[in-house]
Scaffold this active site. Structure first.
Site, PDB file in Angstrom:
ATOM      1  N   GLY A  16       0.844  -1.205   0.000  1.00 27.92           N
ATOM      2  CA  GLY A  16       0.000   0.000   0.000  1.00 27.92           C
ATOM      3  C   GLY A  16       0.873   1.246   0.000  1.00 27.92           C
ATOM      4  N   GLU A 108       5.529  -5.271   5.752  1.00 28.12           N
ATOM      5  CA  GLU A 108       5.881  -6.657   6.111  1.00 28.12           C
ATOM      6  C   GLU A 108       5.912  -7.603   4.914  1.00 28.12           C
ATOM      7  OE1 GLU A 108       1.338  -7.891   7.431  1.00 28.12           O
ATOM      8  OE2 GLU A 108       3.047  -9.199   7.816  1.00 28.12           O
ATOM      9  N   THR A 130       4.787   1.930   6.264  1.00 33.03           N
ATOM     10  CA  THR A 130       3.371   1.589   6.409  1.00 33.03           C
ATOM     11  C   THR A 130       2.674   2.653   7.250  1.00 33.03           C
ATOM     12  OG1 THR A 130       1.753   0.130   7.484  1.00 33.03           O
ATOM     13  CG2 THR A 130       3.994  -0.056   8.281  1.00 33.03           C
ATOM     14  N   ASP A 132       0.253   1.936   8.945  1.00 31.22           N
ATOM     15  CA  ASP A 132      -0.227   1.198  10.122  1.00 31.22           C
ATOM     16  C   ASP A 132       0.777   1.202  11.280  1.00 31.22           C
ATOM     17  OD1 ASP A 132      -2.405   0.663   8.604  1.00 31.22           O
ATOM     18  OD2 ASP A 132      -2.119  -1.504   8.462  1.00 31.22           O
ATOM     19  N   ARG A 167     -25.440  13.190  18.673  1.00 29.51           N
ATOM     20  CA  ARG A 167     -25.314  11.832  18.112  1.00 29.51           C
ATOM     21  C   ARG A 167     -24.068  11.114  18.620  1.00 29.51           C
ATOM     22  NH1 ARG A 167     -26.521  13.737  11.953  1.00 29.51           N
ATOM     23  NH2 ARG A 167     -28.730  13.202  11.903  1.00 29.51           N
ATOM     24  N   MET A 174      -7.936   3.029   9.479  1.00 27.76           N
ATOM     25  CA  MET A 174      -7.175   1.860   9.016  1.00 27.76           C
ATOM     26  C   MET A 174      -6.395   1.236  10.171  1.00 27.76           C
ATOM     27  SD  MET A 174      -5.924   2.456   5.134  1.00 27.76           S
ATOM     28  CE  MET A 174      -7.060   2.137   3.784  1.00 27.76           C
ATOM     29  N   ARG A 176      -4.924  -2.886  10.061  1.00 30.59           N
ATOM     30  CA  ARG A 176      -5.332  -4.278   9.792  1.00 30.59           C
ATOM     31  C   ARG A 176      -5.075  -5.195  10.988  1.00 30.59           C
ATOM     32  NH1 ARG A 176      -6.220  -7.580   5.455  1.00 30.59           N
ATOM     33  NH2 ARG A 176      -6.194  -5.787   4.070  1.00 30.59           N
ATOM     34  N   HIS A 277      -9.140   5.305   2.416  1.00 29.80           N
ATOM     35  CA  HIS A 277      -7.876   5.670   1.772  1.00 29.80           C
ATOM     36  C   HIS A 277      -7.515   7.142   1.884  1.00 29.80           C
ATOM     37  CE1 HIS A 277      -8.869   1.742   0.166  1.00 29.80           C
ATOM     38  NE2 HIS A 277      -7.575   1.593   0.046  1.00 29.80           N
ATOM     39  N   ARG A 280      -4.396   7.444   3.520  1.00 29.31           N
ATOM     40  CA  ARG A 280      -3.160   7.072   2.823  1.00 29.31           C
ATOM     41  C   ARG A 280      -2.712   8.129   1.820  1.00 29.31           C
ATOM     42  NH1 ARG A 280      -3.669   1.056   1.668  1.00 29.31           N
ATOM     43  NH2 ARG A 280      -3.350   1.597  -0.502  1.00 29.31           N
TER      44      ARG A 280
HETATM   45  O1  F6P Z   1      -1.382  -1.972   5.213  1.00 33.67           O
HETATM   46  C1  F6P Z   1      -1.848  -0.690   5.135  1.00 33.67           C
HETATM   47  C2  F6P Z   1      -3.315  -0.642   4.883  1.00 33.67           C
HETATM   48  O2  F6P Z   1      -3.573   0.711   4.867  1.00 33.67           O
HETATM   49  C3  F6P Z   1      -4.208  -1.394   5.861  1.00 33.67           C
HETATM   50  O3  F6P Z   1      -4.529  -0.697   7.021  1.00 33.67           O
HETATM   51  C4  F6P Z   1      -5.415  -1.669   5.016  1.00 33.67           C
HETATM   52  O4  F6P Z   1      -6.131  -2.785   5.460  1.00 33.67           O
HETATM   53  C5  F6P Z   1      -4.852  -1.901   3.671  1.00 33.67           C
HETATM   54  O5  F6P Z   1      -3.655  -1.168   3.607  1.00 33.67           O
HETATM   55  C6  F6P Z   1      -5.812  -1.550   2.560  1.00 33.67           C
HETATM   56  O6  F6P Z   1      -5.132  -1.507   1.372  1.00 33.67           O
HETATM   57  P1  F6P Z   1      -5.740  -1.591  -0.120  1.00 33.67           P
HETATM   58  O7  F6P Z   1      -7.120  -1.042  -0.077  1.00 33.67           O
HETATM   59  O8  F6P Z   1      -4.788  -0.782  -0.920  1.00 33.67           O
HETATM   60  O9  F6P Z   1      -5.699  -3.033  -0.494  1.00 33.67           O
END
Ligand code: F6P
Length: 347
Positions: A16, A108, A130, A132, A167, A174, A176, A277, A280
């Protein structure tokens, strides 16, 4: 890869994308040229080495890229070990391109491939990437700070609308396998509950926290949930069951599931925002630009010193080298001391 003096290196970005990749590429090119090394860019991660797709990288090609998000090289989640023919082409292309060494920028999965290739004799160094922040052996990865700031700003914005409408707002971020973004953005944004993959979701606890706030006169709550968070009984919520080349499913949906349950149990109107995203994309923060620059320079220093199989890493305030092997052995999950700090503000 010859045994003679280093002349030409290749650089690739895999997995990513994240803000800070371009500052790393720029630093690699500038430092390499100062040492008289030629650099070529490999397009779209390992795919570019399999398919022999490259671009020359010189001063001109990296001019102006420092503030740009994404990667000028493109990226992919290609795993060359999935197909022996792909692996053979990759190795043949390293030879035909006359690459003396590689700089592999990735998380990774990408670095896992790098480690296997290193064991097979390919000279390379790694740069951890990353949003993450879940790579071991480095305190931080670049991209993380930008993602946290984006999430924090979103939480700030959600506060005002949550308060106006009385609310509950569930924000899915994000993360994972690790909840670093959720915890950092949650603490920085003043979240009233934070859910991370490391700890099973307890619906009773969340609803009690919300009800507590209401009893104190608060009429809104902000709940941050990492996309990989799960109930004790269940699996992660996914968009579909398709796997990528590294065996990962597409996560997403836990926020919606949670929002429905919380509204039902508490009776408070609940809305869900999935940041996805957005976290990102965009221009890297100053911290990520500086970290990326330091990593890029150090990667070239490792290559010129012949320290292959290593990954550049941030330890304290020093940029050091660690074996790629130890960085990819296990993921770095959220430290419970930090989560305990976040918990003081729950409810
Ligand atoms: O590993 C980074 C990350 O942003 C994760 O948090 C997320 O699950 C994943 O990439 C999503 O990536 P893509 O939508 O590009 O497959």
């Amino acid at each position: 890869m010859g045994a003679g003096p280093l002349k030409k290196i290749g650089v690739l970005t895999g997995g990513g994308d994240c803000p800070g990749l371009n500052p790393v590429i720029r630093a690699i090119v500038r430092k390499s040229y100062s040492l008289g090394l030629e650099v070529i860019g490999i397009k779209n991660g390992w795919k570019g080495l399999v398919e022999n797709e490259t671009i020359p990288l010189d001063f001109q090609s990296v001019s102006g890229i420092l503030p740009k998000g994404g990667t000028i090289l493109g990226t992919s989640r290609t795993n060359p070990y999935k197909d022996p023919n792909h692996l053979a082409s990759l190795k043949a292309n390293i030879q035909s391109l006359r690459l003396d060494a590689l700089v592999v920028i990735g998380g990774e999965d990408t670095l896992g491939v790098a480690h296997k290739l290193f064991k097979e004799g390919i000279k390379l160094v790694g740069v951890p990437k990353t949003i993450d922040n879940d790579l071991s052996e480095t305190d931080y990865t670049f991209g993380f700070d930008t993602a946290v700031n984006t999430a924090m700003e979103s939480i700030d914005r959600l506060h005002t609308t949550a308060e106006s409408h009385q609310r509950i707002m569930v924000v899915e971020v994000m993360g994972r396998h690790a909840g670093w973004i959720a915890v950092h953005a949650g603490i920085a944004g003043g979240a009233d509950f934070i859910l991370i993959p490391e700890i099973p979701i307890d619906l009773e606890e969340i609803c009690a926290a919300v009800q507590n706030r209401h009893a104190r006169g608060k009429t809104f709550s902000i709940i941050v949930v990492a996309e990989g968070a799960q109930f004790a009984t269940g699996q992660a919520v996914t968009q579909d069951r398709k796997l990528d080349e590294f065996g990962h499913v597409r996560l997403g949906g836990i926020g919606e599931t949670l929002g429905t349950l919380i509204e039902k149990k508490t009776g408070f109107e609940t809305r869900v925002t999935v940041l996805g995203h957005v976290q990102r994309g965009g221009s890297p923060t100053a911290l990520d630009r500086v970290l990326g620059t330091r990593f890029g320079v150090k990667a070239v220093e490792l290559i010129s010193n012949g320290e292959f199989g290593k990954m550049v890493s941030l330890k304290g305030n020093a940029i050091v080298a660690v074996p790629i092997e130890s960085a990819v052995k296990q993921l770095k999950t959220v430290e419970m001391d930090l989560y305990e700090i976040a918990k003081i503000f729950f409810g």
